[in-house]
Design a protein around this motif. Structure first.
Motif, mmCIF file in Angstrom:
data_model
loop_
_atom_site.group_PDB
_atom_site.id
_atom_site.type_symbol
_atom_site.label_atom_id
_atom_site.label_comp_id
_atom_site.label_asym_id
_atom_site.label_seq_id
_atom_site.Cartn_x
_atom_site.Cartn_y
_atom_site.Cartn_z
ATOM 1 N N SER A 1 1.339 -1.124 0.572
ATOM 2 C CA SER A 1 0.318 -0.070 0.343
ATOM 3 C C SER A 1 0.785 1.218 0.372
ATOM 4 N N SER A 2 1.825 1.020 1.039
ATOM 5 C CA SER A 2 2.853 2.173 1.162
ATOM 6 C C SER A 2 2.903 2.692 -0.587
ATOM 7 N N ALA B 1 0.885 3.721 -3.290
ATOM 8 C CA ALA B 1 0.584 5.453 -2.538
ATOM 9 C C ALA B 1 1.952 6.835 -2.700
#
Length: 208
Positions: free
Chosen positions: A98-99, A102
């Motif tokens: 997810s990082s 993002a």
């Protein structure tokens, strides 16, 4: 605590502790190999290195817990600890992916939490699992919580969970950046203090 129970408890925690070192070694070896072959900042490489360095012992401890269950052994604190660590393994994978999606700078200050979850998400799971074990053994949440706050293994686990992110953030602030796979392994190993609670458990049963 009788001598037989003390010996069983001591052996269980010693067995959990010995699983940490192979994870450290395999993480460092993989990191060095990937650096050597030019994959210093490969996201997949970092995932593998952090998994081995931060969660390698969880794999072995999970196997230990499964082995105990297959042997028909009665539930214990260390078995509950192992199950909790195994159940928390996938959390950092989701956080890491997810990082990246993002656009978080995983090498900068803002990415300090990634190695934290690789190193300690299983510890968080183990702490919760240990609390549930105490509740179950006491047949009461209040009695279980009371035993929790007087249990050196649980308290040392909680302390590790709290202080490690402070250390990781401080290291990033003063300029450390895991720009190679070897640095990635070393950062995760430094954060992976999961061996502390089992050592405290062993000392507790040995010297109380």
């Amino acid at each position: 605590m009788d001598n037989g129970s003390k010996k069983d408890f001591e052996n269980e925690f010693k067995e959990l502790v010995k699983y940490t070192i192979p994870g450290y070694i395999t993480g460092l070896i993989l990191g060095s190999l990937m650096d050597h072959y030019g994959y210093q900042q490969s996201p997949i490489g970092q995932w593998a290195v952090r998994t081995l360095s931060g969660e390698g012992e969880s794999i072995f401890e999970g196997i230990y817990s499964i082995k105990q269950r297959l042997k028909g052994a009665m539930g214990s604190m260390s078995e509950a600890y192992g199950w909790g660590k195994l159940s928390g393994m996938a959390v950092p994978w989701v956080i890491d992916l997810s990082s990246h999606l993002a656009g978080v700078n995983i090498y900068g200050i803002e990415g300090f939490y990634i190695p934290y979850f690789y190193a300690l998400s299983d510890q968080i799971g183990a702490n919760i699992s240990g609390l549930y074990y105490l509740k179950k053994s006491e047949n009461s949440w209040s009695k279980g919580a009371h035993k929790y706050i007087h249990h050196p293994v649980m308290l040392s686990s909680l302390l590790v969970i709290i202080i490690v992110p402070v250390g990781l953030l401080s290291a990033r602030i003063i300029g450390f950046s895991p720009t190679t796979q070897t640095y990635t392994a070393l950062e995760t190993i430094a954060a992976n203090l999961c061996w502390v609670p089992p050592v405290v458990g062993w000392l507790w049963v040995n010297y109380r």
